[in-house]
Motif scaffolding. Structure first.
Motif, PDB file in Angstrom:
ATOM      1  N   ASP A 125       0.837  -1.218   0.000  1.00  0.00           N
ATOM      2  CA  ASP A 125       0.000   0.000   0.000  1.00  0.00           C
ATOM      3  C   ASP A 125       0.869   1.265   0.000  1.00  0.00           C
ATOM      4  O   ASP A 125       0.617   2.198  -0.761  1.00  0.00           O
ATOM      5  CB  ASP A 125      -0.932   0.024   1.221  1.00  0.00           C
ATOM      6  CG  ASP A 125      -2.052  -0.993   1.087  1.00  0.00           C
ATOM      7  OD1 ASP A 125      -2.277  -1.461  -0.049  1.00  0.00           O
ATOM      8  OD2 ASP A 125      -2.683  -1.332   2.110  1.00  0.00           O
ATOM      9  N   ILE A 126       1.895   1.256   0.875  1.00  0.00           N
ATOM     10  CA  ILE A 126       2.766   2.451   0.964  1.00  0.00           C
ATOM     11  C   ILE A 126       3.456   2.679  -0.383  1.00  0.00           C
ATOM     12  O   ILE A 126       3.507   3.805  -0.891  1.00  0.00           O
ATOM     13  CB  ILE A 126       3.827   2.290   2.091  1.00  0.00           C
ATOM     14  CG1 ILE A 126       3.151   2.275   3.460  1.00  0.00           C
ATOM     15  CG2 ILE A 126       4.852   3.416   2.041  1.00  0.00           C
ATOM     16  CD1 ILE A 126       4.084   1.945   4.621  1.00  0.00           C
ATOM     17  N   SER A 127       3.957   1.588  -0.962  1.00  0.00           N
ATOM     18  CA  SER A 127       4.684   1.720  -2.243  1.00  0.00           C
ATOM     19  C   SER A 127       3.771   2.296  -3.322  1.00  0.00           C
ATOM     20  O   SER A 127       4.150   3.231  -4.041  1.00  0.00           O
ATOM     21  CB  SER A 127       5.192   0.360  -2.719  1.00  0.00           C
ATOM     22  OG  SER A 127       5.945  -0.244  -1.727  1.00  0.00           O
ATOM     23  N   ILE A 128       2.588   1.732  -3.425  1.00  0.00           N
ATOM     24  CA  ILE A 128       1.673   2.174  -4.489  1.00  0.00           C
ATOM     25  C   ILE A 128       1.234   3.622  -4.247  1.00  0.00           C
ATOM     26  O   ILE A 128       1.210   4.446  -5.170  1.00  0.00           O
ATOM     27  CB  ILE A 128       0.463   1.211  -4.585  1.00  0.00           C
ATOM     28  CG1 ILE A 128       0.959  -0.168  -5.059  1.00  0.00           C
ATOM     29  CG2 ILE A 128      -0.613   1.752  -5.526  1.00  0.00           C
ATOM     30  CD1 ILE A 128      -0.021  -1.292  -4.852  1.00  0.00           C
ATOM     31  N   GLU A 129       0.943   3.914  -2.976  1.00  0.00           N
ATOM     32  CA  GLU A 129       0.516   5.284  -2.635  1.00  0.00           C
ATOM     33  C   GLU A 129       1.609   6.301  -3.001  1.00  0.00           C
ATOM     34  O   GLU A 129       1.338   7.335  -3.615  1.00  0.00           O
ATOM     35  CB  GLU A 129       0.228   5.334  -1.135  1.00  0.00           C
ATOM     36  CG  GLU A 129      -0.444   6.603  -0.661  1.00  0.00           C
ATOM     37  CD  GLU A 129      -0.531   6.623   0.859  1.00  0.00           C
ATOM     38  OE1 GLU A 129      -0.203   7.657   1.437  1.00  0.00           O
ATOM     39  OE2 GLU A 129      -0.896   5.574   1.450  1.00  0.00           O
ATOM     40  N   LEU A 130       2.864   5.961  -2.649  1.00  0.00           N
ATOM     41  CA  LEU A 130       3.963   6.885  -2.954  1.00  0.00           C
ATOM     42  C   LEU A 130       4.187   7.017  -4.460  1.00  0.00           C
ATOM     43  O   LEU A 130       4.480   8.098  -4.961  1.00  0.00           O
ATOM     44  CB  LEU A 130       5.259   6.429  -2.279  1.00  0.00           C
ATOM     45  CG  LEU A 130       5.349   6.666  -0.784  1.00  0.00           C
ATOM     46  CD1 LEU A 130       6.696   6.201  -0.247  1.00  0.00           C
ATOM     47  CD2 LEU A 130       5.158   8.141  -0.448  1.00  0.00           C
ATOM     48  N   LEU A 131       4.008   5.901  -5.139  1.00  0.00           N
ATOM     49  CA  LEU A 131       4.201   5.942  -6.592  1.00  0.00           C
ATOM     50  C   LEU A 131       3.121   6.822  -7.236  1.00  0.00           C
ATOM     51  O   LEU A 131       3.400   7.563  -8.184  1.00  0.00           O
ATOM     52  CB  LEU A 131       4.165   4.517  -7.152  1.00  0.00           C
ATOM     53  CG  LEU A 131       4.758   4.298  -8.543  1.00  0.00           C
ATOM     54  CD1 LEU A 131       6.171   4.859  -8.657  1.00  0.00           C
ATOM     55  CD2 LEU A 131       4.776   2.800  -8.883  1.00  0.00           C
TER      56      LEU A 131
END
Lengths: 226, 252
Positions: A125-131
Motif C-alpha cells: 500500500d505504501i509503495s503504491i501510494e507513494l508511486l
C-alpha cells in the motif's frame, strides 16, 4: 508552443503513461500475492514487455531531444530527470514482474498469517501510494508534494526490519514451509527496493524543479523533508 | 596572470536620446572567455564597441560611467595604445582587400607606422598565423591576397591580424555567424587555445557556442545586464526568469 515545448509535452505524456502502467503492475502483483491468482501473474508477465518498450521509447525520445534541440536550463533538467525517472520506473516494473515470477512454481498460496505478521499488504500500500503521489507531483510539477515524498521510506524501513524477525520466527515454527518463507522474504526485499526507486524518482523531480541535487546529500534530504 | 583585467562602472551608452546600455557594472578576469548574449537590440555589440571606444565614432553617440583596463580608464589612455591592448574581430571577415596575407597580418604595424626589420616581420607573421592554426594552410601563399582565402580562413586571418600586436583583450563580434560548421569548429578550437594568452569577450547568438567556449556568460536585455554567471550555471540553472525564457527559446 515552441517545437521543443511540444516535444517535451509528448515526452511527459509517454512518461505518465509508463508510470500508470508501472502502478498497475505493482497493484496487480499485490493482488496476485494476496489472492494467489495465476491469471493476474500471467497478465503481469505479458505487460512487462510493454514496460520495457516504454523504457526504450522514452530513452530514444530523450536522446532525440538532446541531439536535435540542445535543450538548456529547465528543459535540459527535465529531459535529464526523465531519463533517470524512466530507468527507475523500469526497475519498479521489474520488481513487480519479479514478485509475479515467485508465484510461478507455487501450488498453494502464501500463508495469510505470515503475510499479515510481516505487514506485506501495508508495504504494498505504501509503495503504491507513494508511486501515485510522485506521479501527481510529476504531472503538476508540484514541488511541495514532491518534498513530502522525500524521506517517506522510513515507515517502510521499520516494517522491513520487523518483518525479517517475523520471517525468522515463522521459519523456526514451520520448517516445512521454508520455500514459501524465503519467497515472502524475497517480496519484502523487492518492495524495499521499490521504495528506494521511488525516492530516487522524487529526487530527480526536485532536480528538475529546483536544480538541486539531493543524491548522496543526507543533510539536504533531511532539510527538504522537514 | 590572475585577477581582473577589465571593469566597467555604472556604464551607460546612448545614441542621441536613445539609451542602449544602462548602468553596466561588470568585472572580467584575465584569460577568461566571456560570452555576451541577449536578444537583438539588447546592446551586446554596443557594449564591446564601447570597450575599444569604437562606439564614439558614431555621430550622436555618448557614454557615461567608466571602463577600466588594468585599472586605467580607457578615456584617459592614448587611443592607439588602447587599441593595441584591445583587438577586435567582426562578424564578417574583413581582410584588407589590397593587401597580401603577409601584409594583412602585420597591418597593425604598417598602419601605426611601427617599423620592424624583415626578420621581425617574418617572425610576427609566422607566430600569429601559427597561433590561429593557419600557418600550415597558407605558408606557401603568403604573398597572395587575403581575399583568396575561404571565409573561415579569412576570419582566422583577421584574428591573426588582431593578435599580431599582442593585445591583452580580444573582442569578437559574432565571429562565426557567417561561417559553415567546419570553419566555426576551427574558430571555436582557436578561441579555446587563445584563451591561454588573451582575455576574450565574444558576442554570440549561438547559445550552444556560448556553452561550449565560454567560462562565464553575460545576459543582456534591453540594455541592462540581467545576469552574469558561470556559463554552466547559467545554462543549467539561470537565476533570472528572462534569461531562462531567452535561452530556452521562449522569447527573443
Amino acid at each position: 508552443m515552441t517545437h521543443l515545448e511540444e516535444q517535451i509535452q509528448m515526452l511527459k505524456a509517454s512518461t505518465v503513461e509508463m508510470w500508470h502502467l508501472v502502478i498497475s503492475q505493482l497493484s496487480k502483483s499485490q493482488a496476485a500475492v494476496k489472492d494467489f491468482d495465476k491469471s493476474i501473474v500471467h497478465n503481469i508477465q505479458v505487460n512487462e514487455k510493454m514496460v520495457d518498450t516504454y523504457e526504450l521509447k522514452i530513452d530514444k525520445d530523450c536522446e532525440n531531444i538532446i541531439a536535435l534541440f540542445n535543450p538548456v536550463a529547465i528543459d535540459l533538467r527535465f529531459v535529464l530527470a526523465v531519463l533517470k525517472i524512466n530507468y527507475n520506473l523500469e526497475r519498479i516494473g521489474d520488481y513487480a514482474y519479479g514478485i509475479s515470477k515467485l508465484l510461478d512454481d507455487m501450488d498453494s498460496p502464501f500463508s495469510d498469517e505470515l503475510l499479515k505478521s510481516c505487514r506485506i499488504s501495508e508495504m504494498f500500500d505504501i509503495s503504491i501510494e507513494l508511486l501515485i503521489e510522485t506521479l501527481i507531483s510529476f504531472e503538476n510539477e508540484n514541488k511541495q508534494l514532491t518534498k513530502t515524498i522525500i524521506g517517506k521510506e522510513k515507515p517502510h524501513n521499520k516494517i522491513n526490519k520487523d518483518a525479517i524477525e517475523k520471517i525468522a520466527e515463522y521459519k523456526n515454527n514451520t520448517p516445512g514451509e521454508i520455500k514459501m518463507t524465503m519467497k515472502t522474504l524475497a517480496i519484502i526485499l523487492k518492495l524495499e527496493r521499490v521504495i528506494d526507486h521511488i525516492q530516487n524518482i522524487a529526487e530527480e523531480m526536485i532536480f528538475h524543479m529546483e536544480a538541486r541535487v539531493l543524491k548522496h546529500d543526507k543533510k539536504g534530504k533531511k532539510e527538504i523533508s522537514r | 596572470m590572475e585577477g581582473t583585467i577589465l571593469k566597467t562602472f555604472n556604464f551607460s551608452a546612448n545614441f542621441g536620446e536613445s539609451q542602449v546600455l544602462k548602468n553596466i557594472s561588470i568585472e572580467i578576469n584575465r584569460n577568461e572567455v566571456v560570452a555576451v548574449m541577449g536578444p537583438s537590440g539588447c546592446g551586446k555589440t554596443t557594449f564591446i564597441r564601447c570597450i575599444n571606444r569604437m562606439h564614439e565614432l558614431t555621430q550622436g553617440a555618448t557614454v557615461n560611467g567608466d571602463i577600466r583596463v588594468d585599472d586605467n580608464s580607457i578615456y584617459t589612455m592614448n587611443l592607439i595604445v588602447l587599441r593595441r591592448k584591445i583587438g577586435m574581430v567582426f562578424q564578417h571577415p574583413n581582410p584588407f582587400p589590397t593587401m597580401s596575407i603577409y601584409q594583412n597580418v602585420v597591418a597593425g604595424y604598417l598602419l601605426n607606422g611601427i617599423k620592424l626589420k624583415k626578420t621581425e616581420r617574418d617572425e610576427v607573421v609566422e607566430r600569429s598565423l601559427k597561433r590561429v592554426a593557419l600557418w600550415d594552410e597558407v605558408k606557401d601563399d603568403l604573398h597572395k591576397k587575403g581575399t583568396f582565402l575561404s571565409g573561415g580562413q579569412q576570419q582566422r586571418l583577421c584574428i591573426a591580424r588582431s593578435i599580431s600586436m599582442n593585445p591583452e583583450i580580444l573582442l569578437l563580434d559574432e565571429p562565426t555567424s557567417a561561417l559553415d560548421p567546419i570553419s566555426t569548429a576551427k574558430i571555436e578550437e582557436l578561441i579555446f587555445e587563445l584563451k591561454k594568452n588573451y582575455t576574450i569577450i565574444i558576442v554570440t547568438h549561438n547559445m550552444q557556442q556560448a556553452g561550449r567556449i565560454s567560462d562565464r556568460t553575460a545576459f543582456f536585455y534591453l540594455g541592462e545586464l540581467l545576469e552574469f554567471n558561470d556559463t554552466t550555471e547559467l545554462f543549467i540553472n539561470p537565476k533570472h526568469e528572462k534569461t531562462q525564457n531567452y535561452i530556452t527559446g521562449r522569447f527573443g
